[in-house]
Design a protein around this motif. Structure first.
Motif, PDB file in Angstrom:
ATOM      1  N   ILE A 165      57.184  27.264  27.331  1.00 27.16           N
ATOM      2  CA  ILE A 165      56.581  26.204  28.147  1.00 27.16           C
ATOM      3  C   ILE A 165      55.296  25.689  27.501  1.00 27.16           C
ATOM      4  O   ILE A 165      55.074  24.473  27.398  1.00 27.16           O
ATOM      5  CB  ILE A 165      56.339  26.708  29.582  1.00 27.16           C
ATOM      6  N   GLU A 166      54.447  26.606  27.028  1.00 28.03           N
ATOM      7  CA  GLU A 166      53.158  26.198  26.469  1.00 28.03           C
ATOM      8  C   GLU A 166      53.282  25.562  25.091  1.00 28.03           C
ATOM      9  O   GLU A 166      52.576  24.596  24.783  1.00 28.03           O
ATOM     10  CB  GLU A 166      52.216  27.411  26.387  1.00 28.03           C
ATOM     11  N   ASN A 167      54.170  26.087  24.265  1.00 26.07           N
ATOM     12  CA  ASN A 167      54.206  25.671  22.858  1.00 26.07           C
ATOM     13  C   ASN A 167      55.276  24.637  22.523  1.00 26.07           C
ATOM     14  O   ASN A 167      55.206  24.013  21.456  1.00 26.07           O
ATOM     15  CB  ASN A 167      54.414  26.896  21.957  1.00 26.07           C
ATOM     16  N   TYR A 168      56.254  24.462  23.441  1.00 27.59           N
ATOM     17  CA  TYR A 168      57.344  23.539  23.128  1.00 27.59           C
ATOM     18  C   TYR A 168      57.618  22.539  24.256  1.00 27.59           C
ATOM     19  O   TYR A 168      57.701  21.336  23.993  1.00 27.59           O
ATOM     20  CB  TYR A 168      58.622  24.322  22.790  1.00 27.59           C
ATOM     21  N   LEU A 169      57.747  23.007  25.495  1.00 23.06           N
ATOM     22  CA  LEU A 169      58.060  22.096  26.589  1.00 23.06           C
ATOM     23  C   LEU A 169      56.907  21.141  26.876  1.00 23.06           C
ATOM     24  O   LEU A 169      57.094  19.914  26.888  1.00 23.06           O
ATOM     25  CB  LEU A 169      58.431  22.881  27.847  1.00 23.06           C
ATOM     26  N   ARG A 209      57.973  19.539  21.855  1.00 16.25           N
ATOM     27  CA  ARG A 209      58.296  19.920  20.482  1.00 16.25           C
ATOM     28  C   ARG A 209      59.666  20.582  20.439  1.00 16.25           C
ATOM     29  O   ARG A 209      59.957  21.475  21.238  1.00 16.25           O
ATOM     30  CB  ARG A 209      57.271  20.932  19.937  1.00 16.25           C
ATOM     31  N   PRO A 210      60.515  20.195  19.531  1.00 13.81           N
ATOM     32  CA  PRO A 210      61.837  20.831  19.436  1.00 13.81           C
ATOM     33  C   PRO A 210      61.737  22.240  18.871  1.00 13.81           C
ATOM     34  O   PRO A 210      60.801  22.567  18.130  1.00 13.81           O
ATOM     35  CB  PRO A 210      62.607  19.912  18.497  1.00 13.81           C
ATOM     36  N   VAL A 211      62.707  23.068  19.207  1.00 15.53           N
ATOM     37  CA  VAL A 211      62.788  24.420  18.669  1.00 15.53           C
ATOM     38  C   VAL A 211      64.240  24.868  18.741  1.00 15.53           C
ATOM     39  O   VAL A 211      65.000  24.393  19.587  1.00 15.53           O
ATOM     40  CB  VAL A 211      61.875  25.395  19.454  1.00 15.53           C
ATOM     41  N   VAL A 212      64.617  25.771  17.840  1.00 14.48           N
ATOM     42  CA  VAL A 212      65.958  26.370  17.877  1.00 14.48           C
ATOM     43  C   VAL A 212      65.821  27.819  18.330  1.00 14.48           C
ATOM     44  O   VAL A 212      65.087  28.606  17.724  1.00 14.48           O
ATOM     45  CB  VAL A 212      66.642  26.312  16.497  1.00 14.48           C
ATOM     46  N   PHE A 213      66.514  28.158  19.412  1.00 17.17           N
ATOM     47  CA  PHE A 213      66.610  29.552  19.871  1.00 17.17           C
ATOM     48  C   PHE A 213      67.780  30.208  19.147  1.00 17.17           C
ATOM     49  O   PHE A 213      68.900  29.692  19.173  1.00 17.17           O
ATOM     50  CB  PHE A 213      66.906  29.613  21.372  1.00 17.17           C
TER      51      PHE A 213
END
Length: 284
Positions: free
Chosen positions: A18-22, A26-30
């Motif tokens: 939530i803090e770093n991507y949502l 910012r996109p991210v791959v889990f």
């Protein structure tokens, strides 16, 4: 144009996400968001073909967004036959934005809605299938939701652009579409594209990419395969914007396409070029 690798994360907590991507979009791959889903092990080509191969599925091709075809179904085919087709090699026939769970409700038991954020739209679960080399052209999603796209069995290339790049991408007015090809960019036709920054990854089996709301995405099937998209909305603003997009599509773009056909397409292309030129002139 510059393409930056999308970060891949394992063990990402809800708070970190939530803090770093949502929040910053910012996109991210889990690598492990779907690790507990039965579907990750269960949904193979053979299993789907054996258990659900008689289902009739709607297919689209690369003309899906042409002005004279506008979201027409190219053909229907038995699911098992289609799975065999995309296993064999390249084809541009795709299953696009298909709610397979309405046809096969028990498949819903094989997935789990993530707890990584709130606001998942549990009635909107869509699968996408495609053959090697088939593409989904550059666009952002009409409903403006955040998208969690999980890949199964094979590989898929995903290229993203932030909403701030819309003019460089020659965004067609009254639509969520662009005619830019980020894999084979034409800088003579689209000179503003040269200054754009995109984000890229190859999505592997069991991996999930977070595509933030309003982000542009271009998808290429490295191999014939399939994925599942889950959607989540954390903002009233984006929900309202999604409603406005639907109104524009239904009452403006679709109507003008039927009325004017290619003339309407050419007008949109002209306006996209004008906006990109304005941007270049400001930066000159």
């Amino acid at each position: 144009m510059k393409l930056v690798p999308i970060e891949k994360r394992t063990g990402l907590t809800r708070e970190e996400f939530i803090e770093n991507y949502l929040k910053p979009s910012r996109p991210v791959v889990f690598t492990d968001l779907a690790k507990d889903w039965p579907a990750v092990q269960k949904w193979t080509f053979d299993w789907l073909r054996e258990n659900h191969g008689n289902l009739d599925v709607p297919l689209v091709d690369n003309h899906i967004h042409d002005a004279d075809k506008y979201f027409q179904i190219a053909k229907t085919m038995k699911f098992g036959d289609y799975l065999s087709l995309i296993e064999k090699g390249p084809t541009d026939l795709r299953i696009f934005l298909f709610d397979i769970f309405k046809k096969i409700p028990e498949l819903a038991d094989d997935i789990r809605f993530p707890t990584i954020m709130d606001g998942f739209l549990k009635s909107y679960k869509f699968v996408f299938f495609g053959g090697e080399g088939s593409i989904t052209n550059l666009h952002y999603d009409m409903d403006c939701s955040n998208v969690f796209l999980t890949q199964f069995q094979t590989r898929k290339q995903v290229i993203l652009f932030s909403p701030e790049e819309s003019r460089r991408l020659y965004h067609h007015p009254f639509t969520v579409m662009s005619k830019v090809n980020p894999i084979d960019p034409d800088y003579e036709k689209f000179p503003a594209l040269e200054g754009a920054t995109g984000y890229e990854t190859i999505l592997h089996h069991g991996e999930t990419i977070f595509i933030p709301s309003l982000w542009w995405h271009y998808i290429r099937y490295v191999d014939g395969g399939f994925s599942l998209a889950l959607r989540a909305n954390n903002s009233i603003f984006t929900a309202v914007r999604g409603g406005m997009n639907l109104v524009r599509h239904t009452f403006v773009d679709k109507s003008m396409t039927k009325l004017l056909g290619l003339d309407w397409q050419h007008w949109k292309e002209k306006k996209a070029v004008e906006k990109a030129q304005e941007l270049l002139q400001k930066q000159a």
